[in-house]
Design a protein around this motif. Sequence first.
Motif, PDB file in Angstrom:
ATOM      1  N   THR A 130       0.820  -1.212   0.000  1.00  0.00           N
ATOM      2  CA  THR A 130       0.000   0.000   0.000  1.00  0.00           C
ATOM      3  C   THR A 130       0.855   1.263   0.000  1.00  0.00           C
ATOM      4  O   THR A 130       0.581   2.199  -0.749  1.00  0.00           O
ATOM      5  CB  THR A 130      -0.952  -0.006   1.213  1.00  0.00           C
ATOM      6  N   ALA A 131       1.879   1.301   0.830  1.00  0.00           N
ATOM      7  CA  ALA A 131       2.731   2.496   0.904  1.00  0.00           C
ATOM      8  C   ALA A 131       3.450   2.735  -0.418  1.00  0.00           C
ATOM      9  O   ALA A 131       3.561   3.880  -0.877  1.00  0.00           O
ATOM     10  CB  ALA A 131       3.746   2.357   2.037  1.00  0.00           C
ATOM     11  N   GLU A 132       3.918   1.666  -1.045  1.00  0.00           N
ATOM     12  CA  GLU A 132       4.615   1.800  -2.325  1.00  0.00           C
ATOM     13  C   GLU A 132       3.664   2.298  -3.416  1.00  0.00           C
ATOM     14  O   GLU A 132       4.013   3.162  -4.220  1.00  0.00           O
ATOM     15  CB  GLU A 132       5.226   0.458  -2.728  1.00  0.00           C
ATOM     16  N   THR A 134       0.953   4.075  -2.953  1.00  0.00           N
ATOM     17  CA  THR A 134       0.648   5.478  -2.649  1.00  0.00           C
ATOM     18  C   THR A 134       1.766   6.386  -3.142  1.00  0.00           C
ATOM     19  O   THR A 134       1.507   7.408  -3.780  1.00  0.00           O
ATOM     20  CB  THR A 134       0.425   5.663  -1.135  1.00  0.00           C
ATOM     21  N   ARG A 135       3.011   6.015  -2.875  1.00  0.00           N
ATOM     22  CA  ARG A 135       4.152   6.826  -3.302  1.00  0.00           C
ATOM     23  C   ARG A 135       4.229   6.898  -4.826  1.00  0.00           C
ATOM     24  O   ARG A 135       4.383   7.979  -5.398  1.00  0.00           O
ATOM     25  CB  ARG A 135       5.457   6.241  -2.743  1.00  0.00           C
ATOM     26  N   LEU A 136       4.096   5.759  -5.484  1.00  0.00           N
ATOM     27  CA  LEU A 136       4.140   5.732  -6.954  1.00  0.00           C
ATOM     28  C   LEU A 136       3.030   6.598  -7.552  1.00  0.00           C
ATOM     29  O   LEU A 136       3.261   7.366  -8.481  1.00  0.00           O
ATOM     30  CB  LEU A 136       4.000   4.299  -7.472  1.00  0.00           C
ATOM     31  N   ARG A 137       1.815   6.436  -7.025  1.00  0.00           N
ATOM     32  CA  ARG A 137       0.674   7.196  -7.552  1.00  0.00           C
ATOM     33  C   ARG A 137       0.901   8.690  -7.399  1.00  0.00           C
ATOM     34  O   ARG A 137       0.690   9.464  -8.337  1.00  0.00           O
ATOM     35  CB  ARG A 137      -0.609   6.752  -6.853  1.00  0.00           C
ATOM     36  N   GLU A 138       1.396   9.120  -6.237  1.00  0.00           N
ATOM     37  CA  GLU A 138       1.651  10.546  -6.006  1.00  0.00           C
ATOM     38  C   GLU A 138       2.724  11.062  -6.954  1.00  0.00           C
ATOM     39  O   GLU A 138       2.594  12.153  -7.515  1.00  0.00           O
ATOM     40  CB  GLU A 138       2.055  10.779  -4.551  1.00  0.00           C
ATOM     41  N   GLU A 139       3.788  10.288  -7.144  1.00  0.00           N
ATOM     42  CA  GLU A 139       4.849  10.703  -8.056  1.00  0.00           C
ATOM     43  C   GLU A 139       4.342  10.777  -9.498  1.00  0.00           C
ATOM     44  O   GLU A 139       4.686  11.711 -10.234  1.00  0.00           O
ATOM     45  CB  GLU A 139       6.039   9.751  -7.958  1.00  0.00           C
TER      46      GLU A 139
END
Length: 155
Positions: A130-132, A134-139
Amino acid sequence: MTNEAPTVDGTLLLDEQLCFALYAAQRAVTAAYRPLLDELGLTYPQYLVLLVLWERGETTVKELASALRLDYGTMSPLLKRLEAAGLVRRERSARDERSVLVACTGRGEELKGRAERVPGTLLATTGLGTAEVTRLREELWGLAERAQGAADRTR
């Protein structure tokens, strides 16, 4: 003598291109979705249309195209196929004859329950946490915004 490829600013090496990495990732992610969506009888673009309709309810073709960042010429055949499958209905707006409203049919709404497992299954099959994600989507949204700004400035 080394076997390392030289790195140069402005390189034209394929694997050094951001656009190619995004293209390859998009194709791979779409391919990972394919078996999950095949079970639902949907293509990836049809799935995206239904995601918007499940989230927003009845909406205009224009709003749907904007949400999906697609042009009207792409939306029309996509919606025709979904309508032929009995998953959406289209009708002219009573308030504005130029506007076409799109909504899920009962059958389209029923499909939502089966589709709810798709995101989790995809995460499990790719091994992404989930954290990965979230980070990918934001980037990626940040990149999309910057790229759109650059595109707008060159028009």
